[in-house]
Write a protein that holds these residues in place. Structure first.
Motif, mmCIF file in Angstrom:
data_model
loop_
_atom_site.group_PDB
_atom_site.id
_atom_site.type_symbol
_atom_site.label_atom_id
_atom_site.label_comp_id
_atom_site.label_asym_id
_atom_site.label_seq_id
_atom_site.Cartn_x
_atom_site.Cartn_y
_atom_site.Cartn_z
ATOM 1 N N VAL A 26 0.843 -1.204 0.000
ATOM 2 C CA VAL A 26 0.000 0.000 0.000
ATOM 3 C C VAL A 26 0.874 1.249 0.000
ATOM 4 C CG1 VAL A 26 -1.758 1.295 1.248
ATOM 5 C CG2 VAL A 26 -1.890 -1.197 1.143
ATOM 6 N N ALA A 27 1.932 1.238 0.817
ATOM 7 C CA ALA A 27 2.812 2.412 0.904
ATOM 8 C C ALA A 27 3.479 2.699 -0.440
ATOM 9 C CB ALA A 27 3.872 2.180 1.977
ATOM 10 N N VAL A 28 4.087 1.672 -1.026
ATOM 11 C CA VAL A 28 4.762 1.868 -2.314
ATOM 12 C C VAL A 28 3.754 2.190 -3.407
ATOM 13 C CG1 VAL A 28 6.178 0.744 -4.078
ATOM 14 C CG2 VAL A 28 6.698 0.390 -1.670
ATOM 15 N N GLY A 29 2.592 1.557 -3.360
ATOM 16 C CA GLY A 29 1.555 1.810 -4.363
ATOM 17 C C GLY A 29 1.114 3.254 -4.389
ATOM 18 N N PHE A 30 0.917 3.852 -3.220
ATOM 19 C CA PHE A 30 0.514 5.257 -3.171
ATOM 20 C C PHE A 30 1.571 6.168 -3.777
ATOM 21 C CE2 PHE A 30 -2.991 4.342 -0.229
ATOM 22 C CZ PHE A 30 -3.904 5.299 -0.639
ATOM 23 N N GLY A 31 2.833 5.723 -3.773
ATOM 24 C CA GLY A 31 3.874 6.526 -4.408
ATOM 25 C C GLY A 31 3.618 6.756 -5.886
ATOM 26 N N GLY A 32 2.819 5.889 -6.503
ATOM 27 C CA GLY A 32 2.473 6.083 -7.913
ATOM 28 C C GLY A 32 1.715 7.370 -8.158
ATOM 29 N N PHE A 33 0.887 7.790 -7.191
ATOM 30 C CA PHE A 33 0.181 9.067 -7.334
ATOM 31 C C PHE A 33 1.153 10.241 -7.235
ATOM 32 C CE2 PHE A 33 -3.487 6.441 -5.869
ATOM 33 C CZ PHE A 33 -4.323 6.684 -6.955
ATOM 34 N N ALA A 34 2.160 10.106 -6.380
ATOM 35 C CA ALA A 34 3.146 11.191 -6.238
ATOM 36 C C ALA A 34 3.862 11.463 -7.553
ATOM 37 C CB ALA A 34 4.159 10.834 -5.150
ATOM 38 N N TRP A 35 4.098 10.404 -8.343
ATOM 39 C CA TRP A 35 4.803 10.597 -9.616
ATOM 40 C C TRP A 35 3.959 11.349 -10.639
ATOM 41 C CZ3 TRP A 35 9.805 9.996 -10.893
ATOM 42 C CH2 TRP A 35 10.615 9.352 -9.962
ATOM 43 N N SER A 36 2.642 11.396 -10.425
ATOM 44 C CA SER A 36 1.787 12.221 -11.286
ATOM 45 C C SER A 36 1.796 13.668 -10.821
ATOM 46 C CB SER A 36 0.345 11.688 -11.265
ATOM 47 O OG SER A 36 0.302 10.365 -11.738
ATOM 48 N N GLY A 37 2.489 13.913 -9.724
ATOM 49 C CA GLY A 37 2.595 15.262 -9.187
ATOM 50 C C GLY A 37 3.963 15.854 -9.446
ATOM 51 N N PHE A 38 4.927 15.534 -8.572
ATOM 52 C CA PHE A 38 6.213 16.222 -8.637
ATOM 53 C C PHE A 38 7.029 15.877 -9.878
ATOM 54 C CE2 PHE A 38 7.501 12.263 -6.572
ATOM 55 C CZ PHE A 38 8.709 11.993 -7.189
ATOM 56 N N SER A 39 6.891 14.653 -10.419
ATOM 57 C CA SER A 39 7.774 14.259 -11.525
ATOM 58 C C SER A 39 7.429 14.947 -12.838
ATOM 59 C CB SER A 39 7.719 12.735 -11.725
ATOM 60 O OG SER A 39 6.524 12.337 -12.341
ATOM 61 N N VAL A 40 6.201 15.464 -12.941
ATOM 62 C CA VAL A 40 5.786 16.198 -14.146
ATOM 63 C C VAL A 40 5.974 17.693 -13.949
ATOM 64 C CG1 VAL A 40 3.937 16.382 -15.875
ATOM 65 C CG2 VAL A 40 4.035 14.388 -14.393
ATOM 66 N N ASN A 41 6.193 18.093 -12.702
ATOM 67 C CA ASN A 41 6.195 19.499 -12.324
ATOM 68 C C ASN A 41 7.272 20.318 -13.032
ATOM 69 O OD1 ASN A 41 5.583 20.883 -8.973
ATOM 70 N ND2 ASN A 41 4.932 21.538 -10.991
ATOM 71 N N HIS A 42 8.393 19.668 -13.391
ATOM 72 C CA HIS A 42 9.466 20.386 -14.099
ATOM 73 C C HIS A 42 8.956 20.969 -15.415
ATOM 74 C CE1 HIS A 42 10.830 16.811 -11.904
ATOM 75 N NE2 HIS A 42 11.895 17.494 -11.547
ATOM 76 N N LEU A 43 8.103 20.211 -16.104
ATOM 77 C CA LEU A 43 7.561 20.653 -17.386
ATOM 78 C C LEU A 43 6.513 21.735 -17.208
ATOM 79 C CD1 LEU A 43 7.266 17.102 -18.931
ATOM 80 C CD2 LEU A 43 8.694 18.921 -19.860
ATOM 81 N N ASP A 44 5.889 21.811 -16.022
ATOM 82 C CA ASP A 44 4.903 22.857 -15.749
ATOM 83 C C ASP A 44 5.576 24.206 -15.529
ATOM 84 O OD1 ASP A 44 2.776 20.992 -15.737
ATOM 85 O OD2 ASP A 44 3.090 20.552 -13.621
ATOM 86 N N ILE A 45 6.601 24.213 -14.689
ATOM 87 C CA ILE A 45 7.141 25.483 -14.225
ATOM 88 C C ILE A 45 8.178 26.082 -15.179
ATOM 89 C CG2 ILE A 45 6.670 24.963 -11.811
ATOM 90 C CD1 ILE A 45 9.546 24.176 -11.410
ATOM 91 N N ALA A 46 8.829 25.257 -15.995
ATOM 92 C CA ALA A 46 9.837 25.777 -16.939
ATOM 93 C C ALA A 46 10.118 24.724 -18.005
ATOM 94 C CB ALA A 46 11.118 26.149 -16.204
ATOM 95 N N PRO A 47 9.233 24.583 -18.986
ATOM 96 C CA PRO A 47 9.392 23.483 -19.947
ATOM 97 C C PRO A 47 10.708 23.489 -20.707
ATOM 98 C CG PRO A 47 7.691 25.043 -20.660
ATOM 99 C CD PRO A 47 8.027 25.379 -19.249
ATOM 100 N N GLN A 48 11.205 24.685 -21.073
ATOM 101 C CA GLN A 48 12.435 24.707 -21.864
ATOM 102 C C GLN A 48 13.677 24.385 -21.040
ATOM 103 O OE1 GLN A 48 10.719 27.268 -20.721
ATOM 104 N NE2 GLN A 48 11.638 29.241 -21.224
ATOM 105 N N PHE A 49 13.550 24.442 -19.699
ATOM 106 C CA PHE A 49 14.662 24.088 -18.820
ATOM 107 C C PHE A 49 14.360 22.817 -18.031
ATOM 108 C CE2 PHE A 49 14.738 28.852 -18.992
ATOM 109 C CZ PHE A 49 15.842 28.950 -19.819
ATOM 110 N N ALA A 50 13.369 22.048 -18.484
ATOM 111 C CA ALA A 50 12.925 20.872 -17.730
ATOM 112 C C ALA A 50 14.039 19.842 -17.552
ATOM 113 C CB ALA A 50 11.721 20.227 -18.417
ATOM 114 N N SER A 51 14.860 19.663 -18.572
ATOM 115 C CA SER A 51 15.920 18.648 -18.453
ATOM 116 C C SER A 51 16.947 19.048 -17.406
ATOM 117 C CB SER A 51 16.608 18.427 -19.806
ATOM 118 O OG SER A 51 17.244 19.604 -20.264
ATOM 119 N N LEU A 52 17.271 20.341 -17.339
ATOM 120 C CA LEU A 52 18.234 20.806 -16.342
ATOM 121 C C LEU A 52 17.662 20.723 -14.933
ATOM 122 C CD1 LEU A 52 19.732 23.875 -18.216
ATOM 123 C CD2 LEU A 52 20.976 21.827 -17.507
#
Length: 495
Positions: free
Chosen positions: A378-404
């Protein structure tokens, strides 16, 4: 007199505008190229984690005591490699010594040499080194540590490279889906590796683990090299409707060789650091279990290695499924219900971390294998929702610098991979349950800290410093003839 919330109005306008940029319909006979890349990236991350986790299973077989009947009739116990708990912790963490060094380098190299090329090269080289691992292991511990460091160096460029590729391929309202489809390969790779590697070690010997995973990765690279292009404009098989759709949503991607990186703004940005802290927290729990769960099951139960591998894979199967569902749900909330991107990212990340805190604490007070596996699943499974949050966030706040930014984030988030196995190795030297309870208590506290910081500082809005850079250098300028509506979308797609 009615009070108008300007921010909400602007958010709604941005989402409504982005809906006008609607994706073309498709069938299985005209499969979108952006989703082909997502599928290929899925198997790429499958290989990345298969090549990374294989040692966690193999080391149990490499160091286990085997009953041997000597010529004189006496019974003895032998090991292929008599490594201590501390030496095993060093070996399991050595991958991350290399991995941490190339995160920012990968973010810088990806736009220059091609994100797709760099991603493929990282996996190809790691596959070759994996095939050499059994030979190197028989030479000695130090050379094996060295080869694991080299594997980490080449895998370190993969996550930043993939973010750079998505900055050219992923329309704003499909980011969560595309990114999580790709990243979920990590967890499926973990699941399959833990199960299959346990069987391979039990019936074919530990060396077969490295030969099978390395060969599979080599075959994947051939397909990646043939099928994947750096941008929609370079893909000669893309349909015109899909090309127009991506171009209208993202505009023309500028030559990123000439981008001026606003390092001061990046390093002083609270939303950037909120993403970094969340990434660190999630990786602490993830890497702890990734490297130590087979050992935990071996220490706290009398299960054989083949069953240990399958049980250790169960939490990651849950996470693989949740990541896929989370990505779909996040984009559905943003596009269908027009929920602010900031709210979606915070709900998914903070909610997941709080749930993980609760169930990691429950694991710490569990004294049986079955309840412990349920709580960890259950603990590890809930981590899947977190990846829909912070891991995409780089592309939200600065797409052209997302890789950096992903390179910065993953650099800090690699620290748990280095210190967590070593700390765990020291805590559980006597292989007692009390030591493992301490390990889970530490993980739960780190999750709670990550939830608090992300909830306070995160944002889904395109940052002013990124917006100014894009306008001044025409990074996401609309194509000739595009409407002002599309230009407005480029300035607000991070909302």
């Amino acid at each position: 007199m009615a009070v108008v919330n300007l921010r909400d109005t602007r958010e709604s306008a941005a989402v409504s505008t982005s809906l006008a940029c609607s994706p073309p319909t498709w069938t299985w006979t005209s499969f979108p190229r952006r989703y082909l890349i997502a599928v290929m990236a899925f198997f790429g991350f499958f290989n990345i984690y298969s090549l990374r986790v294989n040692l966690s299973i193999a080391i149990v077989a490499m160091t286990e005591n085997r009953t041997t009947i000597h010529a004189n009739g006496t019974i003895g116990y032998d090991q292929d490699f008599p490594w201590s708990s501390k030496e095993q912790g060093l070996l399991l963490s050595s991958f991350f010594y290399g991995y941490i060094t190339t995160q920012l380098l990968g973010g810088w190299l990806a736009p220059k040499m091609g994100a797709g090329k760099l991603y493929g090269l990282g996996i190809l080289t790691t596959a070759i080194l994996t095939l050499l691992t059994p030979l190197i292991a028989n030479v000695g511990l130090a050379p094996l540590v060295a080869i694991r460091i080299l594997e980490g160096i080449f895998e370190g460029v993969t996550f930043p490279a993939m973010h750079a590729l998505w900055s050219r391929w992923a329309p704003p309202l499909e980011r969560s889906k595309l990114v999580t489809i790709a990243y979920s390969g990590s967890y499926f790779g973990t699941v399959v590796s833990m199960g299959v590697c346990g069987l391979l070690a039990e019936y074919l010997g530990w060396a077969s683990i490295f030969y099978v995973s390395g060969t599979f990765a080599l075959l994947w690279w051939v397909l990646w090299f043939v099928l994947v292009k750096e941008s929609p404009q370079e893909d000669r098989f893309i349909k015109r409707a899909e090309l127009d759709y991506i171009s209208n949503c993202l505009g023309v991607t500028a030559n990123q060789h000439t981008l001026h990186v606003p390092w001061k703004s990046i390093l002083t940005s609270l939303p950037v650091w909120a993403t970094v802290v969340a990434h660190f927290a999630e990786n602490w729990g993830f890497y702890t279990l990734l490297t130590q769960l087979p050992t935990f099951l071996s220490d706290t139960s009398e299960l054989k290695l083949d069953k240990t591998g399958f049980l250790a894979a169960i939490p990651y199967l849950a996470m693989a499924i949740v990541v896929q569902c989370g990505g779909q749900l996040a984009d559905w909330l943003r596009s269908r219900w027009r929920v602010e991107t900031t709210k979606v990212r915070k709900i998914f990340t903070c909610g997941a971390f709080v749930a993980q805190t609760v169930f990691m604490l429950a694991t710490a007070y569990t004294h049986a294998v079955t309840p412990a596996i349920i709580c960890l699943t259950v603990a590890v499974g809930f981590g899947g929702f977190a990846w829909s949050g912070f891991s995409v966030n780089h592309l939200d706040i600065a797409p052209q610098f997302a890789s950096l930014i992903m390179g910065l984030s993953n650099t800090v988030a690699t620290v748990p991979g280095i210190i967590s196995p070593m700390i765990t190795g020291y805590i559980v030297q006597n292989k007692r349950e009390e030591g493992w309870h301490t390990v889970f208590m530490i993980g739960s506290m780190i999750y709670l800290t990550g939830a608090s910081f992300y909830g306070f500082g995160a944002s889904g809005k395109l940052q002013a410093w990124a917006d100014q850079s894009s306008r001044s250098r025409n990074v996401f300028a609309p194509q000739t003839g595009e409407s002002e509506t599309t230009a407005f979308l480029q300035e607000t797609d991070g909302e």
